[in-house]
Design a protein around this motif. Structure first.
Motif, PDB file in Angstrom:
ATOM      1  N   VAL A  93      -3.388  22.365  -2.694  1.00  0.00           N
ATOM      2  CA  VAL A  93      -3.582  23.271  -1.562  1.00  0.00           C
ATOM      3  C   VAL A  93      -4.420  24.464  -2.004  1.00  0.00           C
ATOM      4  CG1 VAL A  93      -2.416  24.774   0.093  1.00  0.00           C
ATOM      5  CG2 VAL A  93      -1.433  22.568  -0.479  1.00  0.00           C
ATOM      6  N   TYR A 124       4.561  25.590   2.289  1.00  0.00           N
ATOM      7  CA  TYR A 124       5.035  25.163   0.964  1.00  0.00           C
ATOM      8  C   TYR A 124       5.799  26.292   0.285  1.00  0.00           C
ATOM      9  CZ  TYR A 124       2.405  20.766   0.861  1.00  0.00           C
ATOM     10  OH  TYR A 124       1.942  19.510   1.108  1.00  0.00           O
ATOM     11  N   ALA A 142      -0.682  25.913   5.512  1.00  0.00           N
ATOM     12  CA  ALA A 142      -0.005  24.915   4.676  1.00  0.00           C
ATOM     13  C   ALA A 142       0.607  25.587   3.455  1.00  0.00           C
ATOM     14  CB  ALA A 142      -0.996  23.836   4.243  1.00  0.00           C
ATOM     15  N   ALA A 143      -0.182  26.467   2.809  1.00  0.00           N
ATOM     16  CA  ALA A 143       0.312  27.147   1.601  1.00  0.00           C
ATOM     17  C   ALA A 143       1.579  27.931   1.918  1.00  0.00           C
ATOM     18  CB  ALA A 143      -0.768  28.070   1.042  1.00  0.00           C
ATOM     19  N   LYS A 153     -14.731  12.460   2.092  1.00  0.00           N
ATOM     20  CA  LYS A 153     -14.943  12.320   3.525  1.00  0.00           C
ATOM     21  C   LYS A 153     -16.287  12.901   3.908  1.00  0.00           C
ATOM     22  CE  LYS A 153     -10.191  13.113   4.894  1.00  0.00           C
ATOM     23  NZ  LYS A 153      -9.434  14.142   5.570  1.00  0.00           N
ATOM     24  N   ASN A 159      -5.560  19.471   6.571  1.00  0.00           N
ATOM     25  CA  ASN A 159      -6.901  19.025   6.231  1.00  0.00           C
ATOM     26  C   ASN A 159      -7.657  18.583   7.483  1.00  0.00           C
ATOM     27  OD1 ASN A 159      -9.004  17.670   4.886  1.00  0.00           O
ATOM     28  ND2 ASN A 159      -7.629  17.227   3.183  1.00  0.00           N
ATOM     29  N   ILE A 160      -7.028  17.690   8.247  1.00  0.00           N
ATOM     30  CA  ILE A 160      -7.653  17.179   9.470  1.00  0.00           C
ATOM     31  C   ILE A 160      -7.888  18.317  10.462  1.00  0.00           C
ATOM     32  CG2 ILE A 160      -7.330  15.668  11.458  1.00  0.00           C
ATOM     33  CD1 ILE A 160      -5.609  13.872   9.614  1.00  0.00           C
ATOM     34  N   GLN A 204     -15.989  29.017   4.133  1.00  0.00           N
ATOM     35  CA  GLN A 204     -16.155  29.215   5.568  1.00  0.00           C
ATOM     36  C   GLN A 204     -16.705  30.613   5.888  1.00  0.00           C
ATOM     37  OE1 GLN A 204     -12.280  28.654   7.273  1.00  0.00           O
ATOM     38  NE2 GLN A 204     -12.735  29.865   9.077  1.00  0.00           N
ATOM     39  N   PHE A 205     -16.488  31.576   4.996  1.00  0.00           N
ATOM     40  CA  PHE A 205     -16.814  32.958   5.323  1.00  0.00           C
ATOM     41  C   PHE A 205     -18.195  33.385   4.840  1.00  0.00           C
ATOM     42  CE2 PHE A 205     -12.139  32.825   5.051  1.00  0.00           C
ATOM     43  CZ  PHE A 205     -11.888  33.101   6.388  1.00  0.00           C
ATOM     44  N   GLU A 250     -11.946  25.585  10.888  1.00  0.00           N
ATOM     45  CA  GLU A 250     -11.219  26.764  10.417  1.00  0.00           C
ATOM     46  C   GLU A 250     -10.384  26.364   9.205  1.00  0.00           C
ATOM     47  OE1 GLU A 250     -11.053  29.910  11.425  1.00  0.00           O
ATOM     48  OE2 GLU A 250     -12.230  29.820  13.268  1.00  0.00           O
ATOM     49  N   PRO A 251     -11.011  25.805   8.167  1.00  0.00           N
ATOM     50  CA  PRO A 251     -10.210  25.284   7.052  1.00  0.00           C
ATOM     51  C   PRO A 251      -9.337  26.353   6.412  1.00  0.00           C
ATOM     52  CG  PRO A 251     -12.538  25.383   6.465  1.00  0.00           C
ATOM     53  CD  PRO A 251     -12.449  25.633   7.920  1.00  0.00           C
ATOM     54  N   PHE A 252      -9.897  27.587   6.303  1.00  0.00           N
ATOM     55  CA  PHE A 252      -9.142  28.621   5.596  1.00  0.00           C
ATOM     56  C   PHE A 252      -7.788  28.845   6.235  1.00  0.00           C
ATOM     57  CE2 PHE A 252      -7.881  32.974   4.660  1.00  0.00           C
ATOM     58  CZ  PHE A 252      -8.000  32.975   3.288  1.00  0.00           C
ATOM     59  N   GLY A 254       4.533  28.655  -6.633  1.00  0.00           N
ATOM     60  CA  GLY A 254       5.313  28.147  -5.512  1.00  0.00           C
ATOM     61  C   GLY A 254       4.535  27.307  -4.520  1.00  0.00           C
ATOM     62  N   THR A 255       3.209  27.175  -4.717  1.00  0.00           N
ATOM     63  CA  THR A 255       2.417  26.348  -3.802  1.00  0.00           C
ATOM     64  C   THR A 255       1.693  25.270  -4.608  1.00  0.00           C
ATOM     65  OG1 THR A 255       0.644  27.973  -4.001  1.00  0.00           O
ATOM     66  CG2 THR A 255       2.031  28.133  -2.061  1.00  0.00           C
ATOM     67  N   PRO A 256       1.406  24.133  -3.979  1.00  0.00           N
ATOM     68  CA  PRO A 256       0.761  23.046  -4.720  1.00  0.00           C
ATOM     69  C   PRO A 256      -0.664  23.400  -5.140  1.00  0.00           C
ATOM     70  CG  PRO A 256       1.701  22.244  -2.656  1.00  0.00           C
ATOM     71  CD  PRO A 256       1.737  23.732  -2.601  1.00  0.00           C
ATOM     72  N   LEU A 285      -7.876  25.495  -0.407  1.00  0.00           N
ATOM     73  CA  LEU A 285      -7.942  26.816   0.206  1.00  0.00           C
ATOM     74  C   LEU A 285      -9.127  27.604  -0.362  1.00  0.00           C
ATOM     75  CD1 LEU A 285      -6.518  28.833   2.110  1.00  0.00           C
ATOM     76  CD2 LEU A 285      -5.224  29.632   0.165  1.00  0.00           C
ATOM     77  N   LEU A 328      -0.209  18.494   3.973  1.00  0.00           N
ATOM     78  CA  LEU A 328      -1.550  18.857   3.520  1.00  0.00           C
ATOM     79  C   LEU A 328      -2.616  18.087   4.290  1.00  0.00           C
ATOM     80  CD1 LEU A 328      -3.504  20.341   1.787  1.00  0.00           C
ATOM     81  CD2 LEU A 328      -3.118  18.711  -0.048  1.00  0.00           C
ATOM     82  N   ARG A 329      -2.365  16.793   4.518  1.00  0.00           N
ATOM     83  CA  ARG A 329      -3.371  16.000   5.203  1.00  0.00           C
ATOM     84  C   ARG A 329      -3.533  16.444   6.656  1.00  0.00           C
ATOM     85  NH1 ARG A 329      -6.444  11.185   5.675  1.00  0.00           N
ATOM     86  NH2 ARG A 329      -5.875  10.201   7.627  1.00  0.00           N
ATOM     87  N   TYR A 360     -12.809  24.856   0.133  1.00  0.00           N
ATOM     88  CA  TYR A 360     -13.271  24.674   1.510  1.00  0.00           C
ATOM     89  C   TYR A 360     -12.978  25.902   2.368  1.00  0.00           C
ATOM     90  CZ  TYR A 360     -13.992  19.796   0.323  1.00  0.00           C
ATOM     91  OH  TYR A 360     -14.433  18.646  -0.259  1.00  0.00           O
ATOM     92  N   GLY A 361     -11.828  26.541   2.117  1.00  0.00           N
ATOM     93  CA  GLY A 361     -11.418  27.666   2.939  1.00  0.00           C
ATOM     94  C   GLY A 361     -12.344  28.850   2.784  1.00  0.00           C
ATOM     95  N   TYR A 364      -5.374  25.761   5.719  1.00  0.00           N
ATOM     96  CA  TYR A 364      -4.883  25.630   4.343  1.00  0.00           C
ATOM     97  C   TYR A 364      -3.926  26.767   4.013  1.00  0.00           C
ATOM     98  CZ  TYR A 364      -8.228  21.911   3.523  1.00  0.00           C
ATOM     99  OH  TYR A 364      -8.917  20.734   3.577  1.00  0.00           O
ATOM    100  N   LEU A 365      -4.232  27.953   4.566  1.00  0.00           N
ATOM    101  CA  LEU A 365      -3.343  29.091   4.336  1.00  0.00           C
ATOM    102  C   LEU A 365      -1.986  28.809   4.988  1.00  0.00           C
ATOM    103  CD1 LEU A 365      -3.458  31.881   3.024  1.00  0.00           C
ATOM    104  CD2 LEU A 365      -3.856  32.840   5.282  1.00  0.00           C
ATOM    105  N   GLU A 375     -10.759  20.601   9.348  1.00  0.00           N
ATOM    106  CA  GLU A 375     -12.091  20.015   9.493  1.00  0.00           C
ATOM    107  C   GLU A 375     -12.484  19.904  10.955  1.00  0.00           C
ATOM    108  OE1 GLU A 375     -11.875  16.449   7.271  1.00  0.00           O
ATOM    109  OE2 GLU A 375     -12.467  17.418   5.399  1.00  0.00           O
TER     110      GLU A 375
END
Lengths: 252, 240, 247
Positions: free
Chosen positions: A92, B215, B211-212, C160, B195-196, A103-104, B203-205, A87-89, A96, B191-192, A99-100, B208-209, B199
């Protein structure tokens, strides 16, 4: 690990050079200029595809069994897993995870980090999880379409649950699911192009790097031809194996 | 600041947080998907028409189009359309000896690429649905004195939709997910934007979470919508 | 006939367009992911050295400017496609680019530097064998890395610059090769990291890219750059970002 990597990279480089020596003269100039990069990228794409399909399938079988299980302890988590990843792209999911999670601190200190730090491995992991959800759903479709009468016959013959699955249900589920699985593998081939966004130098990664130097649109054209050829070969392979799997149904 | 508070600040609306950017991105995502759906449906119907026509040329064109789209990564198609449409416009400009005005913006390029992809797959769904309507019914309609066009509109079309809805529903969900790919051509969709945000705030996690989850929400709503449409389309069908 | 009809239509639309405009209209593109030269704040506004310079140039030329963001990969193709008229995005003047576009005189000059974590034991290119080194795809740093160190190090190319920083922080890459000033800016806020190795002077000049047929705009911009150097507007912007002159 790294030593192996370098030898392997070296080997891949040598093979690409050799291939390009042969096909270079008969290909257009725009392709020949960057031929080793295209070939290397194609190898990486195939690598990723093969590994993801294998790992994905290994996860998908138990997941499909859990999904059709009458025990809610198994079926509900499997349902959520399948639903969320379908259900998610994929893009993403890649971001996730790559990069996500990076982070940890906890994650960076785990014993898995030497693998997870590598974008190639990360790409494989995420693609495998993603495809496993789709394949599990395909397998579920196969499992539920096995005629009830056969299952009853198996039980009447005294088969236990697991024997029934191994001998009767799964083989037929695979056969029924095979064409849909073939489609999924081709979708995976195309989806693998997304790993280029996390620095993997697959065919798409190489293509985009070459394009960023020359801005010649034909570069994308060559990549399209290569992807198309791979998809074509895969379609053909799946069609002949499908005929093989259904050989008992022929001439009826 | 407690962790919960900081999350709320980051996701809040207004200049301090990124919530409004994410929402704007989500709206653009839906916009792209809906426009692509509309164009893709027309394209799919036309291609399906070509496939079941009696002209070998139309058939060949239609199947070439479908096969090419099916064999090339969506990502590559989007880049090809984005950069390709520009070059096409430049050559067209050169031919007309005029440069300027010809600009395909990112939105149009993204929508064009997604419609091309949707149309190719939808044509197969429509073709299947067309063939699923039993020919006997058409014969019966003709025998009752309906014109072929009348039989098509009154008998074939209403039933085609019933067969096409599950397939189209799947394609719609694929389309929704594929909109994320246009972030690579810098269209500020969901998503973009995340993303921005990720960055900038490091806190990307979380982004993105977020965004997920958005969706996923789209998928759940679409699933429900498809279910309702199936019920409606099948309301005249006897259940076993 | 058909061609003529289209032409007259276009001209009609174009005339409406120009009649509405007072003074020169310039559409400028920047990337928006290359701090401190160009980036976005939380309200989505473009900010940074490039953006400030762009605004100063427009003021100097008394032109009416719009500034848009465009991802790096497509920034030149979109200029060629007339989506905007000039690129002010810290773009190096290179042979390859000169085949496609024209450049003004430089508005600053650049060299490359490696960055790595303090105490990583890396003190120059010779220590990097087998390590993962990142750079942005489609930049001279990325090309320098591929041309000079491919095979020795694992080259990782990012869409980027900010993604490359993120990956160095998470430890996925051991070093980064970048234009010196953005890296300088990033190092200010990330005290655990430092410049390593010597300057890689590639005689790199940063200019404003315009289409080849747009000599008028190129010359106007070149003149404006010199003018803001003269009248102190440049120095003011420079001081906002760097404690030394980067021209």
């Amino acid at each position: 690990m790294l030593g192996f990597d370098l030898t392997y990279f070296e080997a891949k480089y040598q093979v690409s050079e050799a291939v390009c020596q042969v096909i270079g003269p008969v290909t257009p100039q725009g392709f020949a200029d960057y031929c080793p990069r295209f070939v290397q990228g194609t190898f990486t794409t195939i690598e990723i595809l093969v590994l993801c399909c294998l790992i994905g399938l290994i996860i998908a079988v138990p997941m499909a069994l859990a999904r059709v299980s009458s025990n809610r302890l198994f079926s509900v988590p499997a349902y959520i897993y399948i639903y969320v990843f379908r259900g998610t792209p994929l893009l993403v999911q890649l971001f996730l995870f790559y990069y996500g999670l990076g982070q940890f601190e906890v994650f960076r200190e785990s014993f898995l980090w030497p693998y997870l730090r590598d974008s190639w491995w990360m790409g494989i992991i995420v693609l495998s999880i993603n495809t496993s959800a789709y394949v599990a759903e395909i397998l579920r479709g196969g499992i539920v379409s096995v005629p009830q009468g056969q299952i009853e016959a198996g039980r009447a013959a005294g088969m236990s649950g697991s024997l029934l699955y191994r001998r009767i249900i799964l083989p037929q589920a695979f056969r029924i699911a095979w064409p849909a699985y073939g489609n999924e593998v081709i979708l995976m081939l195309k989806a693998s192009a997304l790993t280029s966004t996390i620095t993997v130098m697959d065919l798409m990664g190489q293509t985009r790097t070459i394009f960023s130097r020359s801005y010649d649109l034909e570069i994308f054209g060559y990549a399209a031809v290569l992807y198309f050829a791979m998809a074509f070969i895969l379609t053909y392979l799946f069609r002949i194996t499908e005929r093989y799997l259904n050989r008992h149904m022929a001439y009826r | 600041m407690t962790p919960e508070e900081s999350v709320l600040t980051l996701l809040s609306l207004g200049d301090a947080g990124w919530g409004d950017e994410l929402l704007r991105g989500a709206l653009l995502t839906i916009e792209i998907a809906l426009v692509s759906l509309a164009i893709g449906l027309v394209l799919g119907l036309a291609t399906a028409g070509a496939k079941i026509s009696h002209s070998w040329l139309l058939k060949a064109l239609a199947s070439t189009y479908t096969n090419i789209i099916r064999g090339i990564p969506e990502f590559l198609i989007i880049l090809l359309v984005f950069f390709g449409s520009d070059q096409l416009m430049i050559s067209l400009g050169n031919w007309l000896n005029y440069d300027g005005l010809f600009e395909i913006n990112k939105f149009v390029a993204g929508v064009l690429a997604l419609s091309l992809i949707f149309g190719a797959y939808a044509s197969e769904v429509f073709r299947g649905a067309y063939l699923a309507v039993p020919y006997g019914q058409i014969e019966a309609a003709l025998a009752c004195g309906m014109t072929p066009m009348g039989a098509f509109w009154r008998i074939r079309m209403p039933q085609m939709w019933r067969y096409a809805i599950p397939g189209l529903g799947n394609l719609w969900m694929v389309l929704l997910k594929d909109t994320s790919l246009v972030s690579v051509i810098a269209l500020d969709e969901l998503l973009r934007q995340s993303n921005i945000a990720g960055e900038t705030t490091r806190e990307p996690f979380m982004f993105y979470l977020a965004a997920a989850l958005i969706y996923l929400l789209f998928t759940i709503v679409s699933d429900y919508g498809r279910h309702r449409m199936e019920l409606r389309a099948n309301r005249g069908v006897r259940r076993v | 006939m058909f061609k003529k009809t289209i032409m007259s239509f276009i001209l009609a639309v174009a005339m409406v367009g120009t009649a509405a405009a007072e003074g020169m209209k310039i559409r400028i593109a920047t990337e928006g992911a290359y701090p401190p030269f160009n980036m976005k704040d939380a309200s989505g506004e473009l900010i940074g050295f490039d953006v400030d310079i762009a605004k100063a140039l427009c003021k100097q030329m008394q032109a009416d400017c719009t500034i848009v963001s465009q991802d790096w990969d497509g920034i030149i193709p979109a200029l060629l496609a007339n989506k905007y008229d000039a690129i002010i995005a810290s773009m190096s003047i290179t042979e390859e680019r000169l085949k496609k576009v024209d450049f003004t005189g430089r508005y600053y000059s650049n060299y490359l530097r490696f960055g790595a974590k303090k105490g990583s034991g890396i003190s120059g290119a010779e220590d990097m064998t087998g390590k993962a080194v990142g750079a942005q795809r489609a930049t001279i740093a990325g090309q320098w890395l591929e041309d000079n160190l491919a095979g020795k190090v694992q080259v990782k190319l990012y869409d980027k610059q900010t993604a490359a920083y993120a990956d160095m922080q998470s430890g996925r890459i051991d070093a980064i090769l970048s234009d010196a000033y953005p890296l300088f800016d990033w190092l200010k806020e990330n005290a655990d990291y430092e410049y390593v190795g010597d300057k890689i002077d590639i005689n790199d000049q940063i200019g404003i890219a315009v289409r080849k047929d747009d000599a008028q705009l190129r010359d106007a911009l070149s003149a404006a750059i010199l003018a803001i150097r003269e009248n102190g507007a440049y120095a003011e912007i420079n001081a906002k970002y760097f404690p030394f002159d980067i021209y």
